[in-house]
Design a protein around this motif. Sequence first.
Motif, short mmCIF file in Angstrom:
data_model
loop_
_atom_site.label_atom_id
_atom_site.label_comp_id
_atom_site.label_asym_id
_atom_site.label_seq_id
_atom_site.Cartn_x
_atom_site.Cartn_y
_atom_site.Cartn_z
N TYR A 186 55.11 39.01 44.95
CA TYR A 186 53.48 39.22 44.68
C TYR A 186 53.19 40.61 44.65
CZ TYR A 186 48.95 39.24 46.62
OH TYR A 186 47.63 39.58 46.68
N LYS A 187 53.78 41.24 45.30
CA LYS A 187 53.21 42.78 45.30
C LYS A 187 53.41 43.35 43.90
CE LYS A 187 53.90 46.10 48.13
NZ LYS A 187 54.75 46.91 48.93
N ALA A 188 54.48 43.18 43.39
CA ALA A 188 54.83 43.75 41.88
C ALA A 188 53.98 43.10 41.15
CB ALA A 188 56.29 43.18 41.59
N ARG A 189 53.55 41.82 41.07
CA ARG A 189 52.60 41.27 40.22
C ARG A 189 51.08 41.70 40.30
NH1 ARG A 189 52.71 34.95 40.96
NH2 ARG A 189 51.17 35.01 39.35
N VAL A 190 50.66 41.87 41.49
CA VAL A 190 49.53 42.73 41.66
C VAL A 190 49.28 43.95 41.33
CG1 VAL A 190 47.87 43.12 43.55
CG2 VAL A 190 48.94 40.90 43.58
N GLU A 191 50.41 44.80 41.63
CA GLU A 191 50.50 46.21 41.37
C GLU A 191 50.24 46.41 39.73
OE1 GLU A 191 53.60 49.64 41.51
OE2 GLU A 191 53.19 48.60 43.09
N ALA A 192 51.11 45.52 39.09
CA ALA A 192 50.94 45.45 37.37
C ALA A 192 49.52 45.13 36.77
CB ALA A 192 51.95 44.41 36.93
N SER A 193 48.87 44.29 37.78
CA SER A 193 47.56 44.02 37.21
C SER A 193 46.37 44.78 37.70
CB SER A 193 47.08 42.58 38.05
OG SER A 193 45.87 42.21 37.56
N ILE A 194 46.46 45.65 38.89
CA ILE A 194 45.43 46.42 39.37
C ILE A 194 45.59 47.79 39.56
CG2 ILE A 194 44.18 44.38 40.36
CD1 ILE A 194 44.87 45.16 43.09
N GLY A 195 46.91 48.16 39.59
CA GLY A 195 47.48 49.50 39.68
C GLY A 195 47.90 49.65 41.09
N LEU A 196 48.65 50.67 41.19
CA LEU A 196 49.35 51.15 42.36
C LEU A 196 48.35 51.62 43.59
CD1 LEU A 196 51.93 51.78 44.29
CD2 LEU A 196 51.61 54.34 43.37
N GLU A 197 47.31 52.38 43.58
CA GLU A 197 46.37 52.76 44.52
C GLU A 197 45.54 51.42 44.96
OE1 GLU A 197 42.86 55.87 45.17
OE2 GLU A 197 44.11 55.88 43.29
N ARG A 198 45.19 50.89 44.17
CA ARG A 198 44.33 49.51 44.67
C ARG A 198 45.31 48.48 45.28
NH1 ARG A 198 40.90 46.41 40.23
NH2 ARG A 198 40.27 45.37 42.45
N SER A 199 46.38 48.47 44.77
CA SER A 199 47.61 47.42 45.56
C SER A 199 47.90 47.85 46.98
CB SER A 199 48.59 46.95 44.50
OG SER A 199 49.41 48.19 44.28
N GLN A 200 48.09 49.23 46.94
CA GLN A 200 48.32 49.69 48.26
C GLN A 200 47.29 49.42 49.00
OE1 GLN A 200 49.50 53.78 47.29
NE2 GLN A 200 51.59 53.15 47.20
N TYR A 201 46.02 49.67 48.82
CA TYR A 201 45.10 49.49 49.60
C TYR A 201 44.82 47.90 49.98
CZ TYR A 201 39.92 49.12 50.96
OH TYR A 201 38.77 49.14 51.90
N LEU A 202 45.06 47.13 49.09
CA LEU A 202 44.90 45.68 49.52
C LEU A 202 46.03 45.34 50.35
CD1 LEU A 202 44.41 42.99 47.04
CD2 LEU A 202 46.33 42.74 48.61
N ILE A 203 47.13 45.69 50.34
CA ILE A 203 48.18 45.50 51.16
C ILE A 203 47.99 46.02 52.72
CG2 ILE A 203 50.72 45.86 51.67
CD1 ILE A 203 50.11 43.80 49.48
#
Length: 363
Positions: A146-163
């Motif tokens: 899931y993390k990899a899919r989201v990171e590919a979609s919204i970028g590393l910074e936003r995905s880290q914030y989400l997590i």
Amino acid sequence: MGNLHVYSLHSLVLFQLMLVSSAQTQTPAIDTSDLAIFVFGDSTVDPGNNNYIRTAMKSNFPPYGNDFVDQTPTGRFTNGRLVTDYTVSYAGIKDFVPPYLDPKLSMEELLTGVSFASAGSGFDPLTPTLSGVISITKQMEYFREYKARVEASIGLERSQYLIKNAVYIISAGTNDFAINYYGTSPIRRYTYSIPRYYQFLVQQIQKFIQDLLDFGARKIVMVGIPPIGCLPIVITLNSNLLDKFLKRQCIQRLSDVAQGFNQIVAQKVIEMERNDSKLYHVDIYETFQNIFQDPKKFGFDKVDTGCCGTGLLEISYLCNPKSRLCTNISDYVFFDAVHPTERTYFLLFKALSSTIDIILQGK
């Protein structure tokens, strides 16, 4: 060592208020626009992941879903919504928590949270193999995916914030005792005493929580297990012939095992909390215990049998479109011989709502 956030949910006054409450929940006065909720565990929080795997542990057929939207059998092991569905609705995130394995999920749905849970699963790696469901370890692998899919979609910074800002809910353990240790094929009972089995399970929990922390999780909720000796199927399988039908009573020695387990897990939560994280242990044992001891006080007529079929053993395919269904589902604590009705889940949610506010605010 951090401070433990333990919430014992046994206020009778609160329950009386619940009974007159509307099923319409109110959004909390906090900003949840960027909040996601991720769920791991068993059938108590599985909205239908088992629909997409090869297992007999399914509920995507009537009468399951009898009171869900459009009477849809989603794969939830109840007649309607789960506590996690009420939670995301209350938080203003969305109406329901979807199953991660649903191939039709949009990125928007993924970004606001999903459930990786699988009915029949547990912390013991042997438990999910008994019914061919998704192990806790595999659920963690899906989260990594899931993390990899989201990171590919919204970028590393936003995905880290989400997590980092998400809430993580873990609800499992009942199957480890009710199906695995005390079930019809009690393999673990031959090799583990209860104290050693506690220790074994807690080691699995500790690893799982640590993995979440390492992935960036900062708000983790461990849900305790109920008095397992009061589950209708447990009463049936652990009573003599007369008591199976005429004098159905909770098997207290098994419920005591569940209570002991909850206490040990709560202590482990204390030990694992860090300065940059909040770990919560939510006790549902007392909530159920109060209902079992005085069901009519909470508006229930039936507490020791399920609504579906005879209510003694039915679960999954044994509770099917040809099964007799009780006249008024809300009179029953349990829908099948294991799982609560939507009304019971709603009462649990209402008891949890003040705690949910605290968790969402990260206090």
